[in-house]
Design a protein around this motif. Structure first.
Motif, PDB file in Angstrom:
ATOM      1  N   ASN A  99      -2.564   0.949  -6.343  1.00  8.66           N
ATOM      2  CA  ASN A  99      -3.595   0.758  -5.326  1.00  8.66           C
ATOM      3  C   ASN A  99      -3.169  -0.235  -4.256  1.00  8.66           C
ATOM      4  O   ASN A  99      -3.971  -0.604  -3.379  1.00  8.66           O
ATOM      5  CB  ASN A  99      -4.909   0.307  -5.970  1.00  8.66           C
TER       6      ASN A  99
ATOM      7  N   ARG B 109       1.265   3.891  -3.145  1.00  6.69           N
ATOM      8  CA  ARG B 109       0.936   5.311  -3.055  1.00  6.69           C
ATOM      9  C   ARG B 109       2.157   6.189  -3.367  1.00  6.69           C
ATOM     10  O   ARG B 109       2.037   7.264  -3.946  1.00  6.69           O
ATOM     11  CB  ARG B 109       0.403   5.640  -1.651  1.00  6.69           C
TER      12      ARG B 109
ATOM     13  N   GLU C 291      -7.822   2.512   3.253  1.00 13.08           N
ATOM     14  CA  GLU C 291      -7.757   1.221   2.559  1.00 13.08           C
ATOM     15  C   GLU C 291      -7.541   0.075   3.546  1.00 13.08           C
ATOM     16  O   GLU C 291      -8.176  -0.974   3.445  1.00 13.08           O
ATOM     17  CB  GLU C 291      -6.614   1.247   1.538  1.00 13.08           C
ATOM     18  N   ARG C 292      -6.660   0.287   4.530  1.00 10.37           N
ATOM     19  CA  ARG C 292      -6.394  -0.767   5.518  1.00 10.37           C
ATOM     20  C   ARG C 292      -7.641  -1.064   6.349  1.00 10.37           C
ATOM     21  O   ARG C 292      -7.936  -2.226   6.656  1.00 10.37           O
ATOM     22  CB  ARG C 292      -5.239  -0.343   6.419  1.00 10.37           C
TER      23      ARG C 292
ATOM     24  N   ALA D   2     -17.523  -0.615  -0.273  1.00 12.50           N
ATOM     25  CA  ALA D   2     -16.226   0.058  -0.159  1.00 12.50           C
ATOM     26  C   ALA D   2     -16.360   1.522  -0.562  1.00 12.50           C
ATOM     27  O   ALA D   2     -17.195   1.879  -1.391  1.00 12.50           O
ATOM     28  CB  ALA D   2     -15.203  -0.633  -1.045  1.00 12.50           C
TER      29      ALA D   2
ATOM     30  N   GLN E  51     -10.739  -0.740   5.430  1.00 11.50           N
ATOM     31  CA  GLN E  51     -11.736  -1.445   4.619  1.00 11.50           C
ATOM     32  C   GLN E  51     -11.329  -2.878   4.302  1.00 11.50           C
ATOM     33  O   GLN E  51     -12.183  -3.705   3.986  1.00 11.50           O
ATOM     34  CB  GLN E  51     -11.996  -0.660   3.332  1.00 11.50           C
ATOM     35  N   ARG E  52     -10.038  -3.176   4.390  1.00 12.17           N
ATOM     36  CA  ARG E  52      -9.586  -4.549   4.179  1.00 12.17           C
ATOM     37  C   ARG E  52      -9.655  -5.378   5.456  1.00 12.17           C
ATOM     38  O   ARG E  52      -9.444  -6.587   5.434  1.00 12.17           O
ATOM     39  CB  ARG E  52      -8.148  -4.560   3.653  1.00 12.17           C
TER      40      ARG E  52
ATOM     41  N   LEU F  52       0.826  -1.210   0.000  1.00 13.30           N
ATOM     42  CA  LEU F  52       0.000   0.000   0.000  1.00 13.30           C
ATOM     43  C   LEU F  52       0.860   1.260   0.000  1.00 13.30           C
ATOM     44  O   LEU F  52       0.658   2.176  -0.808  1.00 13.30           O
ATOM     45  CB  LEU F  52      -0.907   0.007   1.232  1.00 13.30           C
TER      46      LEU F  52
ATOM     47  N   GLU G  74      -5.368   8.013   2.789  1.00 12.91           N
ATOM     48  CA  GLU G  74      -5.867   7.012   1.851  1.00 12.91           C
ATOM     49  C   GLU G  74      -5.397   5.614   2.236  1.00 12.91           C
ATOM     50  O   GLU G  74      -6.139   4.627   2.115  1.00 12.91           O
ATOM     51  CB  GLU G  74      -5.416   7.359   0.434  1.00 12.91           C
TER      52      GLU G  74
ATOM     53  N   LYS H 172      -2.421  -3.441  -4.454  1.00 14.91           N
ATOM     54  CA  LYS H 172      -3.060  -4.752  -4.505  1.00 14.91           C
ATOM     55  C   LYS H 172      -2.158  -5.826  -5.101  1.00 14.91           C
ATOM     56  O   LYS H 172      -2.602  -6.934  -5.362  1.00 14.91           O
ATOM     57  CB  LYS H 172      -4.369  -4.663  -5.304  1.00 14.91           C
TER      58      LYS H 172
END
Length: 488
Positions: A54, A22, A95-96, A110, A98-99, A18, A91, A56
């Motif tokens: 992103n 970024r 993201e973390r 999401a 939401q994961r 991540l 950001e 991923k």
């Protein structure tokens, strides 16, 4: 001071994709470079570069070096653990979150970190998530502590393949001391172990309800119940009491200590009931014949099915090279005990604990309850999101109800087991809720406003843990019992 690539590691010892992603995006935009332009320089499709930015996909060292050259920075700069900007830090945090398992359990969509999403909106989402986590943890602080301790202990068991060499050595020395030469451990030899350790055995009818046995160190006595629990083994309570004595166990300090004591005393008791040397010889012969069976291990050492299944997990990976998982599941579908080192995806709560979670209804551990023949072993293949697994299950009746006990292994290792020729096969999409937790739309439409089931609540659902002792043992009752039975 710049960090070397080896130092830019997250908590699990891996590069943080991540933060790296970024930073790549920030460096690209700072240079006025489009996504398409970077993709062309890198020799990748724009969609692949977007996946990298992103966070991923993890990058190989060669890819990182090429990206550093294109963006005109050193590899150390590219791998800096610090987010490239305040916005990027927000950001990454979003993201973390939401994961994570807590956000996933809410069933919310999401929230993409688009440019139109303000910093204040992200901070609000993060703040709400933190408060939800705090409330969740405060709701049941004591059970939470126990679940956290259990998660940590299960991780240690997984790392060791559930094989504890130091406990195997203690068991081997004890058995040699009483002249046991292998094979099943008789009740007489179990009593000889007690004598060897300086104890006399006393079977009583008034053992305190909160105990399985009581050890009187002052007078060298072990008190055991006259009547055994339904489906129990008369040797187990004695061997667990002896194991606690040999391991020097005292009143547990906290839940982590309590759980470790139970695991270690149960392990040592199992290692005495099914000695390692004899069991490994037996299992290796069965593997060579491609006839591995928990039932055979149970019968060869005259133990319960659950003891045999537990012991199989102690020995299968260490001595047979077979990864396995173990489940004890109540008829309601709730997990009572679980262990895995084969990648089986157990349901978990937001803390990572599996106990109390509901198993997919298509797994062998649930399907076995629908079979009328409870004498024969039940075998099943299950196609899961992580691969195909084979399981063997058996139902055990106890005073607390019926439980299934299951041992499973990935498809690649089923060739060693009897029952691999079963035609039973199920497909599980769990943890996808549409697999078995949510009724189909037609069924829901027909009954959603026409039914009201009355739930059978667990008696402990709203109760606090007993005060004064982590074990829940009534010490007043125990001390009064010892006074009544102590020799004059």
């Amino acid at each position: 001071m710049a960090l070397s690539p080896a130092e830019d590691l997250d908590d699990e010892g891996m590069l943080d994709p991540l933060t790296v992603g970024r930073r790549i995006r920030q460096l690209r935009t700072d240079r006025g470079m489009t996504l398409d332009a970077l993709a062309a320089e890198l020799g990748r499709a724009p969609s692949q570069v977007s996946v990298i930015e992103n966070g991923k996909r993890e990058l190989k060292l060669g890819e990182l070096q090429k990206l550093a050259r294109i963006l005109g920075v050193t590899l150390d700069e590219l791998l800096s653990p610090e987010p490239p900007s305040k916005r990027a830090a927000l950001e990454i945090a979003l993201e973390r979150v939401q994961r994570g398992p807590l956000y996933a359990s809410l069933g919310l969509p999401a929230v993409p970190a688009r440019k139109t999403l303000s910093d204040e909106a992200i901070q609000t989402i993060l703040g709400l998530h933190d408060e939800l986590r705090r409330l969740h943890e405060e709701r049941a602080a004591t059970p939470e502590e126990a679940r956290r301790a259990n998660v940590e202990l299960r991780a240690e068991q997984r790392k060791k393949g559930n094989h504890f060499e130091e406990l195997e050595t203690i068991a081997r020395d004890l058995l040699e001391a009483v002249g046991h030469r292998g094979g099943p451990l008789s009740q007489r030899v179990a009593a000889d172990l007690a004598t060897h350790l300086g104890f006399t055995l006393h079977y009583v009818g008034d053992l305190p309800e909160t105990t399985r046995s009581v050890t009187d160190h002052a007078n060298g006595r072990i008190y055991l119940p006259v009547r055994q629990a339904t489906g129990g083994d008369p040797r187990s309570a004695l061997l667990q009491a002896l194991a606690a004595h040999v391991l020097g166990k005292q009143e547990p300090r906290d839940y982590a200590d309590l759980l470790r004591q139970r695991v270690e005393t149960n392990y040592l008791a199992g290692a005495l009931l099914i000695p390692e040397a004899s069991a490994v010889t037996f299992l290796k012969a069965a593997k060579d014949a491609r006839e591995l069976s928990v039932e055979d291990l149970r019968d060869a050492f005259a133990v319960t099915y659950e003891t045999a299944a537990h012991r199989f997990t102690n020995l299968a990976t260490e001595h047979l090279g077979i990864p396995v998982h173990f489940l004890k599941v109540h008829a309601s579908g709730a997990i009572s005990k679980a262990y895995e080192n084969d990648g089986a995806l157990f349901p978990t709560d937001v803390l990572g604990a599996v106990e109390g979670q509901i198993v997919c209804r298509y797994w062998s551990a649930r399907q076995v309850f629908a079979v009328e023949d409870r004498f024969s072993p039940y075998h099943q293949y299950t196609d899961k999101p992580t691969g195909t697994y084979w399981c063997t299950s058996s139902i055990q009746g106890t005073a607390s109800g019926s439980f299934s006990v299951s041992v499973g292994t990935p498809f690649a290792h089923v060739k060693w087991f009897r029952g691999r020729d079963t035609v039973r096969r199920q497909t599980s999409r769990c943890p996808d809720p549409t697999c078995c937790r949510q009724p189909d739309s037609a069924l829901a439409a027909r009954w959603s406003d026409k039914a009201w089931p009355s739930a059978r609540l667990n008696s402990s659902l709203l109760a606090a843990m007993p005060s004064g002792t982590f074990t829940g043992v009534d010490l007043t009752e125990v001390y009064e019992f010892l006074d009544a039975h102590a020799p004059e």
